[in-house]
Design an enzyme around this catalytic site. Sequence first.
Site: not given
Length: 526
Positions: A262-264, A266-267
């Site tokens: 998920s994008k999270r 990556g963050d």
Amino acid sequence: MRERKVRVRFAPSPTGPLHIGGVRTALYNYLFARQHGGDLIFRIEDTDSTRFVPGAEEYIIESFQWLGIQFDEGVGFGGNYGPYRQSERKEIYKKYVAQLLDAGKAYYAFDTPEELEAKRREIENFQYDATTRHLMRNSLTLPPDEVQRLIAQGAQYVVRFLVEPGHEVLVDDLIRGEVRINSSILDDKVLYKSADQLPTYHLANIVDDHLMEVTHVIRGEEWLPSSPLHVLLYEAFGWQDTMPRFAHLPLLLKPVGNGKLSKRDGDRLGFPVFPLEWHDPKSGETSSGYREKGYLPQAVVNFLALLGWNPGNDQSELLSMDEMVQLFSLEKCSRNGARFDYVKAAWFNHQYLLRQPDEAWVPEFDKLLRQNGIESTPEREAEVVRMMKLKVIEYTDNEGNRKKRNVSFISDLWPLTRFFFVAPDSFDRDDKFVRKNWKDDTAAEMQKLAALLATQDDFTADGLRALVDPWAEANGLRPWNAWRICLVGAGQGPDMYELAAFLGKEETLARMQYAVETLGQVDSNN
Ligand code: GLU
């Protein structure tokens, strides 16, 4: 069955930036099309107007331009099967919806959102299907003239697919093999909405794949649950003979832990999940992209290709696009999810950076230097690249751990190369390297070395080596580490002779003088 030309499509919905998983899907379609001398179509699936995000389509096109994934036809590419934007194909879909209605394979449903909500509360696990459709307000339960009257009055309706229960539906998947499900578990999916006169994803997707003569549907695993319905739709239209073959790609999994990337993730872990930087027009939020992080497109493509596909044991992991086109096979794609290894992504970038000539690093490196207030020449910058590109850098990962890795991005060269351009202005007495290599007599030794260097006209690396090596040998000295402290300020950097040659005589002597004064004094005060 006659042999058909291979035609595949990448069909994103413009609902935001393209996720890296979508890039992989497009890449596999591209490799497959090229390998078979087929066509790759770029279709925009924008029938859900509520999820439309401005700029998303342009973003997707720019991403593929950067990555070197070329389409043969579609939005922005032309072709004989257009229009390729689904919102421009309204009239086409209407015809096919009518065809299903006429054949009794679909029906009108007039249930309001409130009525549906009430049923959901009344019936546990409510699903609009053979067990419930007779309880609802639709053209199967209402008299025909009532249906006509409602439509003529402009009542809102949807068209639902009539799923016959109790049939075995076979999805023959090139990666997963035969997947069989019973039609009784499917619901009567909405195919069309009168409110916006648009079909839903399922109908538009099937009709377009048929009309665009798509032979293979290669897409993410998240679409696997839709595929039995798609098979049934093909049958309902009588298009079984030209139904595309399905291939559902494995999920991309989180770098650590369970679940899909998920994008999270990556963050949290500090890597991009989008090909290009994305500025969200609604939230104003910026998400990082592979391009802006300093990845080379070839490295991204190579890395992504191997997430879910393995060409075989003896094959090198470094593959050009042409090699991938040769080797690719859906049969060698995995059914299991592929773990997203972002450290490996950096390794690929390192490899691809090294394959470039030093000069190719210069424009980016020059930008980096300028950001740090340094101006130099392309020749000197290429020199520094040559000396430093094989170094290892230390960094702190997002979880605070100290780690080492190869130079994998041009931005890694800062602060690794700062001392080439800026003389050390202070020395860390507590640094292990400094403590170990700067002793009481070191200042005197450096002064002798400086005197020797002052006599030298040939200030090339070879010239200096030929001068200093025999001198050190004859005097029983090992001056290199202390000399490094003078020129670099710490225990890092390239070969000393190369560094001195790069700095030139004047700068080399000035730095030595400064170190002798600074470090020598500290020592004599002790
Ligand atoms: N529009 C779908 C998407 O956004 C396409 C799925 C498919 O390839 O059938 O991925």
